[in-house]
Design an enzyme around this catalytic site. Structure first.
Site, PDB file in Angstrom:
ATOM      1  N   ASP A  10       0.862  -1.171   0.000  1.00 38.23           N
ATOM      2  CA  ASP A  10       0.000   0.000   0.000  1.00 38.23           C
ATOM      3  C   ASP A  10       0.902   1.226   0.000  1.00 38.23           C
ATOM      4  OD1 ASP A  10      -2.409   1.601   0.490  1.00 38.23           O
ATOM      5  OD2 ASP A  10      -1.634   1.794   2.522  1.00 38.23           O
ATOM      6  N   ALA A  12      -0.057   5.225   1.280  1.00 42.98           N
ATOM      7  CA  ALA A  12      -0.188   6.096   2.454  1.00 42.98           C
ATOM      8  C   ALA A  12      -0.285   5.274   3.730  1.00 42.98           C
ATOM      9  CB  ALA A  12      -1.411   7.000   2.312  1.00 42.98           C
ATOM     10  N   ALA A  44     -13.263  10.363   9.573  1.00 41.02           N
ATOM     11  CA  ALA A  44     -12.683  10.228   8.238  1.00 41.02           C
ATOM     12  C   ALA A  44     -11.804   8.997   8.136  1.00 41.02           C
ATOM     13  CB  ALA A  44     -11.878  11.483   7.892  1.00 41.02           C
ATOM     14  N   MET A  48     -10.906   3.890   5.967  1.00 42.70           N
ATOM     15  CA  MET A  48      -9.672   4.062   5.204  1.00 42.70           C
ATOM     16  C   MET A  48      -9.271   2.768   4.493  1.00 42.70           C
ATOM     17  SD  MET A  48      -7.562   6.239   4.170  1.00 42.70           S
ATOM     18  CE  MET A  48      -8.005   7.585   5.241  1.00 42.70           C
ATOM     19  N   LYS A  52     -11.867   6.205  -2.948  1.00 45.45           N
ATOM     20  CA  LYS A  52     -12.267   7.442  -2.283  1.00 45.45           C
ATOM     21  C   LYS A  52     -13.758   7.760  -2.409  1.00 45.45           C
ATOM     22  CE  LYS A  52      -8.155   7.535  -0.915  1.00 45.45           C
ATOM     23  NZ  LYS A  52      -7.909   6.765   0.323  1.00 45.45           N
ATOM     24  N   HIS A  55     -15.262   5.563   0.021  1.00 41.82           N
ATOM     25  CA  HIS A  55     -14.887   6.050   1.354  1.00 41.82           C
ATOM     26  C   HIS A  55     -15.853   7.151   1.807  1.00 41.82           C
ATOM     27  CE1 HIS A  55     -11.413   7.026   4.255  1.00 41.82           C
ATOM     28  NE2 HIS A  55     -12.432   7.786   4.613  1.00 41.82           N
ATOM     29  N   ARG A 160     -10.545  -2.159  -3.385  1.00 45.47           N
ATOM     30  CA  ARG A 160     -10.620  -2.927  -2.146  1.00 45.47           C
ATOM     31  C   ARG A 160     -12.037  -2.932  -1.575  1.00 45.47           C
ATOM     32  NH1 ARG A 160      -5.623   0.722  -0.172  1.00 45.47           N
ATOM     33  NH2 ARG A 160      -3.940  -0.389  -1.235  1.00 45.47           N
ATOM     34  N   ASP A 186      -1.903  -0.764   5.901  1.00 46.87           N
ATOM     35  CA  ASP A 186      -2.246  -0.203   7.205  1.00 46.87           C
ATOM     36  C   ASP A 186      -3.750  -0.124   7.430  1.00 46.87           C
ATOM     37  OD1 ASP A 186      -2.358   1.946   5.221  1.00 46.87           O
ATOM     38  OD2 ASP A 186      -2.719   3.277   6.921  1.00 46.87           O
TER      39      ASP A 186
END
Length: 270
Positions: A10, A12, A44, A48, A52, A55, A160, A186
């Site tokens: 990944d 970030a 927010a 994750m 987006k 998200h 994902r 993460d």
């Protein structure tokens, strides 16, 4: 003999942007600019790892967010609302993403060590392609140059927690056995991506979204604080059942060594 052939990273919170602040802070700003509506940084962070647009939708479905939205606008959030927030989010993220491209400590050393073992380096992200393209020059300048890298909207199948970006890496890297691949992430959706692809999975506890610490906070934290944050992150990952949980990318080489031993014994990812 089967040994690890590829590691799929990944971005970030894994190799760049300690604490995964680039996307989370922009989500807060996009909700505020799009509708003068406030979400917290913690809210927010909850979904994750997803693409987006998904998200934003998932944040809007959080019970506390949905209740505040209903109270403020006298209606539920709609697809049109999500589209508006996403259109606000995109230029903000494109403008800011390169500001969060500093490599997480030890990334270059770890990648160099993997390459010395002839392990190929793949990558994928929840960022859309337009954001990834804005990030790539800074990634290259800072020393992270994977052999393959995919954005969440590169594939028609989606992102994902589906396995598609991870499996596209397998194809592009010419890997002949998925169980010799490792996915490191993460976020829970990123771990599920790897599991759904049939890979070994490694969750990051302290460098990414679940801990939500800056590098400075991490470096100054005492052992008691780190233990509490680590435990909280472990609990967040528990349901996704990663094969390994480590603090940061710096701990990855020992995991690769252990996986190689397990592959020699004929073991497969959980």
């Amino acid at each position: 003999m089967k040994q690890v052939q590829a590691v799929i990273f990944d971005l970030a919170g894994t190799v760049v942007d300690f604490g995964s602040f680039a996307p989370t802070t922009i989500f807060v700003e996009a909700f505020r600019r799009g509708f003068d509506f406030d979400i917290t940084l913690a809210e927010a962070r909850v979904p994750m790892g997803l693409g987006k647009w998904d998200h934003i939708k998932a944040v809007g479905e959080l019970p506390e967010v949905a209740a505040r939205w209903q109270s403020q606008f006298n209606r539920a959030m709609t697809i049109t609302d999500i589209d508006t927030i996403y259109r606000t989010f995109m230029p903000l993220q494109i403008a800011k993403v390169a500001d969060h491209a500093e490599l997480i400590p030890q990334t270059e050393r770890v990648v160099s060590e993997l390459r010395s073992q002839l392990i190929k380096i793949g990558a994928c992200t929840g960022y859309p392609r337009a954001v990834l393209d804005a990030l790539l020059p800074a990634l290259t300048a800072n020393g992270f140059t994977p052999d393959c890298i995919l954005a969440t909207d590169d594939l028609a199948a989606g992102g994902r927690p589906g396995p598609y970006m991870a499996l596209k890496n397998v194809i592009e890297l010419c890997i002949d056995d998925v169980k010799t691949c490792v996915k490191i992430d993460d976020s829970v959706p990123g771990i599920m991506e790897g599991k759904n692809a049939g890979m070994w999975t490694v969750a990051l506890l302290l460098s990414g979204n679940e801990a939500g610490m800056t590098l400075a906070q991490y470096e100054k934290a005492d052992l008691t604080t780190l233990k509490k944050v680590r435990q909280r992150a472990q609990e967040a990952f528990q349901a996704s059942k990663p094969d390994y949980m480590i603090d940061t990318i710096a701990d990855l080489p020992r995991v690769i060594h252990e996986i190689n031993g397990r592959l020699l014994q004929g073991e497969r990812p959980s």
